[in-house]
Design an enzyme around this catalytic site. Structure first.
Site, PDB file in Angstrom:
ATOM      1  CG  HIS A  82       5.255   3.482  -2.012  1.00 38.47           C
ATOM      2  ND1 HIS A  82       3.997   2.857  -2.230  1.00 38.47           N
ATOM      3  CD2 HIS A  82       5.136   3.773  -0.583  1.00 38.47           C
ATOM      4  CE1 HIS A  82       3.025   3.021  -1.009  1.00 38.47           C
ATOM      5  NE2 HIS A  82       3.909   3.378  -0.206  1.00 38.47           N
ATOM      6  CG  ASP A 161      -0.741  -5.830   1.426  1.00 32.26           C
ATOM      7  OD1 ASP A 161      -0.253  -5.538   2.616  1.00 32.26           O
ATOM      8  OD2 ASP A 161      -1.302  -4.637   0.752  1.00 32.26           O
ATOM      9  NE  ARG A 168       0.083  -4.147   9.050  1.00 31.73           N
ATOM     10  CZ  ARG A 168       0.660  -3.221   7.963  1.00 31.73           C
ATOM     11  NH1 ARG A 168       0.373  -3.734   6.854  1.00 31.73           N
ATOM     12  NH2 ARG A 168       1.220  -2.183   8.455  1.00 31.73           N
ATOM     13  CB  SER A 183       2.245  -3.780   3.601  1.00 35.38           C
ATOM     14  OG  SER A 183       1.160  -3.200   2.951  1.00 35.38           O
ATOM     15  CE  LYS A 187       0.661  -2.470  -0.908  1.00 37.13           C
ATOM     16  NZ  LYS A 187      -0.044  -1.924  -0.126  1.00 37.13           N
TER      17      LYS A 187
HETATM   18  N1  URA Z   1       0.874   1.526   2.859  1.00 38.26           N
HETATM   19  C1  URA Z   1       0.729   0.143   2.552  1.00 38.26           C
HETATM   20  O1  URA Z   1       0.531   0.001   1.448  1.00 38.26           O
HETATM   21  N2  URA Z   1       1.037  -0.487   3.373  1.00 38.26           N
HETATM   22  C2  URA Z   1       1.143  -0.083   4.808  1.00 38.26           C
HETATM   23  O2  URA Z   1       1.306  -1.194   5.763  1.00 38.26           O
HETATM   24  C3  URA Z   1       1.021   1.125   5.027  1.00 38.26           C
HETATM   25  C4  URA Z   1       1.017   1.928   4.273  1.00 38.26           C
END
Ligand code: URA
Length: 435
Positions: A82, A161, A168, A183, A187
């Site tokens: 990520h 999320d 957000r 968040s 995932k």
């Molecule tokens: N990327 C995400 O998936 N979530 C966040 O809160 C910030 C960056």
């Protein structure tokens, strides 16, 4: 467990219990909390914070808000990567097939670009026919058959999320480390991975402004990932200038294919190789970094990494002939250079300014509902430390709308700082965090 009471407890600085955090995440998933209640609690968390335990509980509740993919029947340690996002960050396109070609299954869930930062899904969708919206069953099947799948978040994965991230985005509550951690990790954990390599970027073109902020986010992600039973390692990488020479979706696919042929720009290869070493170690196919590097070089020089990219494109419905003939990718109607005003050395390239030029051309989106033009962007960006002569191109604008060129040209020209002496760019990988 009334929403106002939970909101008030966080407003007053108390740590929330597992039940209270569970009620909040359930309220986001099943609609029983109104947007204004969710937003109020998000702001309270943003201001008051979550301690380590609350962050772990929140991440676990977010992960369980939907399905959790079971990839246990697929042999091998499944490793994803990520990135917190940057400009010209096409690392996933190169890394995922490269690592999969070395025998590590890579189930990769990616996102779309928003604001100045690009998204892997938009880049992949520049390949004609490429489907990023696989179902969970298709995703599992492809990881088993091909060893790699590159998809977007499905509706089943971490649905809380989706709603919370959208809120957000419009309530100034993105910049909270516990909320970012929940968040990102929810995932990834819901996607059924065993281990995760993180690229936490800092600098002008990144979400985190400086190294201490990036280190704090990385440490939280590593700690919470470990608490969820996963191996997590993080690299902290500099994002002041764009990564590679291209910013824009099809242009970045072309650069990624060149990288998989062994002809990638040095900065892109530096970051990709460092993350790939971590993934091979996490995946248990190399005993030490030297062995990992040797295996990676073999997969690149034999063409196995490029072959794996071709397989992934074909498996996801894309036109795999782009690998041999990138001209099959969308092409912009107008291509114009931005010239160096004088001779010198490139001292800095402002990633954010390059991103805004690409955005002006239509390569990204200002709001989540905007569409992107896959053909447009900026290419041939001169790198930091490069010598340039007056009248030589510093970069090329690829546009479909002539009207977008004037603004984009001004933004792009302003992105370059030229100096009188040569500078050596600093190493991109500034630090590494492991459990
Ligand atoms: N990327 C995400 O998936 N979530 C966040 O809160 C910030 C960056």
């Amino acid at each position: 467990m009334s929403p106002p009471r939970i909101i008030a407890r966080k407003r007053d600085g108390h740590a929330l219990t597992a039940e209270e955090i569970g009620a909040f995440v359930r309220g986001a998933t099943d609609g029983s909390w109104a947007d204004y209640q969710l937003s109020a609690l998000l702001m309270a968390i943003c201001l008051r914070g979550f301690d380590a335990e609350e962050t772990a509980l929140y991440t676990a509740a977010m992960t369980r808000s939907g399905a959790v993919a079971d990839l246990s029947a697929i042999p091998g340690i499944k490793v994803d990567k990520h990135s917190t996002g940057g400009v010209g960050d096409k690392v996933s396109l190169v890394l995922a097939p490269w690592v999969a070609a070395c025998g590590v299954p890579v189930p990769m869930i990616s996102g779309r670009g928003l604001g100045h930062s690009g998204g892997t899904l938009d880049k992949l969708e520049a390949i004609p026919g490429f489907r990023t919206g696989l179902s969970l069953a298709e995703y599992r099947d492809q990881v088993a058959r091909v060893g790699c799948a590159l998809i977007g978040q499905t509706p089943e994965l971490a649905p809380a999320d989706r709603r919370l991230y959208a809120l957000r985005d419009v309530t100034a509550t993105v910049e909270s480390i516990p909320l970012i951690c929940g968040s990102i990790l929810s995932k990834k954990l819901a996607a059924g991975i065993d281990a995760l390599a993180l690229d936490v970027k800092f600098g002008r073109g990144a979400f985190m402004p400086d190294l201490p902020a990036a280190r704090e986010l990385a440490a939280t992600l590593v700690r919470v990932g470990r608490a969820a039973g996963k191996q997590v390692r993080a690299l902290l990488t500099r994002m002041d200038a764009p990564l590679g020479r291209a910013v824009g979706n099809a242009l970045e696919v072309t650069e990624s294919i060149a990288a998989l042929r062994g002809a990638g720009p040095a900065d892109l290869m530096e970051v990709t190789r460092a993350l790939a070493v971590e993934m091979l170690l996490l995946g248990g196919v190399a005993a030490d970094p030297a062995q990992a590097r040797a295996r990676l070089e073999a997969a690149l020089s034999s063409g196995a990494a490029l072959e794996k990219f071709r397989d992934v494109i074909a498996a996801q419905g894309g036109d795999a002939r782009v690998v041999d003939d990138p001209h099959r990718l969308p092409v912009a109607r107008h291509v114009e250079p931005v010239m160096a005003p004088r001779s010198g050395w490139v001292a800095a390239v402002d990633a954010r300014a390059v991103a805004f030029a690409a955005l002006r051309l239509g390569a990204g989106r200002a709001r989540a509902e905007d569409t992107v033009d896959p053909a447009v962007g900026v290419a041939g960006v001169a790198g930091v430390g490069e010598a340039v002569t007056a009248g030589q191109p510093l970069a090329w604008l690829h546009a479909n709308e002539r009207s977008s060129l004037t603004d984009a040209r001004a933004l792009l020209a302003g992105a370059f700082a030229l100096g009188e002496t040569a500078v050596v760019p600093p190493p991109l990988v500034a630090d590494r965090l492991a459990e």
